[in-house]
Design an enzyme around this catalytic site. Sequence first.
Site, PDB file in Angstrom:
ATOM      1  N   ASP A   8       1.045  -1.137  -0.125  1.00 39.69           N
ATOM      2  CA  ASP A   8      -0.055   0.014  -0.005  1.00 39.69           C
ATOM      3  C   ASP A   8       0.973   1.274   0.003  1.00 39.69           C
ATOM      4  OD1 ASP A   8      -1.410   2.353   1.589  1.00 39.69           O
ATOM      5  OD2 ASP A   8      -2.947   1.376   0.650  1.00 39.69           O
ATOM      6  N   ASP A 102      -2.469   2.801  -6.230  1.00 37.63           N
ATOM      7  CA  ASP A 102      -1.533   2.795  -5.148  1.00 37.63           C
ATOM      8  C   ASP A 102      -1.518   1.535  -4.067  1.00 37.63           C
ATOM      9  OD1 ASP A 102      -4.037   3.044  -4.286  1.00 37.63           O
ATOM     10  OD2 ASP A 102      -3.619   4.823  -3.098  1.00 37.63           O
ATOM     11  N   GLU A 103      -1.901   0.320  -4.753  1.00 35.72           N
ATOM     12  CA  GLU A 103      -1.906  -0.878  -3.938  1.00 35.72           C
ATOM     13  C   GLU A 103      -1.813  -2.167  -5.055  1.00 35.72           C
ATOM     14  OE1 GLU A 103      -5.176  -1.790  -1.945  1.00 35.72           O
ATOM     15  OE2 GLU A 103      -6.668  -0.568  -2.674  1.00 35.72           O
TER      16      GLU A 103
END
Length: 379
Positions: A8, A102-103
């Site tokens: 993350d 973003d992950e």
Amino acid sequence: MKRIVHIDFNYFFVQVEELFDKSLRNVPCAVGSTLGRGIISTSNYLARSFGVRSGMAVSMALKACPQLKLVHEHYREYSKISNKIFKFLRSKFNILNQVSCDECFIDMTEYLKGQNEYDTLRDLQFDIYNKFQIKVSIGLSYTTFLAKMASDYKKPLGLTIITPENREEILYPIKIKDFYGIGKKTAPILEKNGIETIGDLVNNKFNMASSILKNQYSYCLECALGHSSDIVEVTDFDPKSCSAMTTFDTDTNDYEEIKNALTDLTRKVSKELQQYHKKAKTIVLTLRDSTFTTKSRRTTLSKYTDETETILNAGLKIFTMMKSDETAYRLVGIGVDNLIETEGKITENVTTDDIINIFNKELNSDLLFKANEVKKTEE
């Protein structure tokens, strides 16, 4: 047993903004639109300590934290950095599922064999910061759910490993609102009925968890017990369409209420397009009425766009043609397809001393030692 990692990118949008403007560091900062009914996209952890959260109205955020530094969104720049990081990760790991900008989940079962898992993942965490100046939290476990919960456990720059032996110790005290997969509307209902932690859910306290969650309870229980999926599907995360929808608390045919909902949804779609360097030419509106009848209609624009106003106006025109004064609507959604690529640009610069200072402040001494090793090599 599988070794599944979830990575993350902590408060990612704000971190990218810090690459442009270092004065944003160490002050309450959030990314969000100041236009119309603006909302917060993300905030750093100092802002969160004042109660500023993603999805919050900008006006409410400024009341909660008057000194908040608000930065307008630069989604093309965020996408540029995201693409670089995922290119790096894909060069190292074959089984990677990117679930957003973003992950991601990575199956590291083979990669971690014979290695010290903690040290190896700390090295990866440091490598990402060294190359891209982005802090990430990493979770490792034996299912995708537990890996996600592990990466959320400590932020920023957290590293948590959930094993069969420590699963209950780590997982059960976590607040039910932080259970991955339980919605923001459901969590308060559980809390009001005494289900305050994941442990309460597992124990089905007062028999309320199963009563409230119904069919979803067995799925949540399997996740918490470590019996859920351990499969990571390989994806390139190249969206062919973008969409967002919402269900009203009560069925409605109020035009202003539906328009406001479409406005918020269109902002999300527009932001997603900009994140992934896409523009769209076809707009799709979906309506579900009180009888659960779902209808969709689409229109094609004269040129490609990623602008909120253009997409919203097209959606409202479709709604005007579809709506009926006698019909109350339960759900509304807007989406786009027929996408093309656009361009983005970002410049970044950081020194090894910057890396050492940040890791010295936020990580343990073992990472500071590695940073000093990098500096000696450069010298």
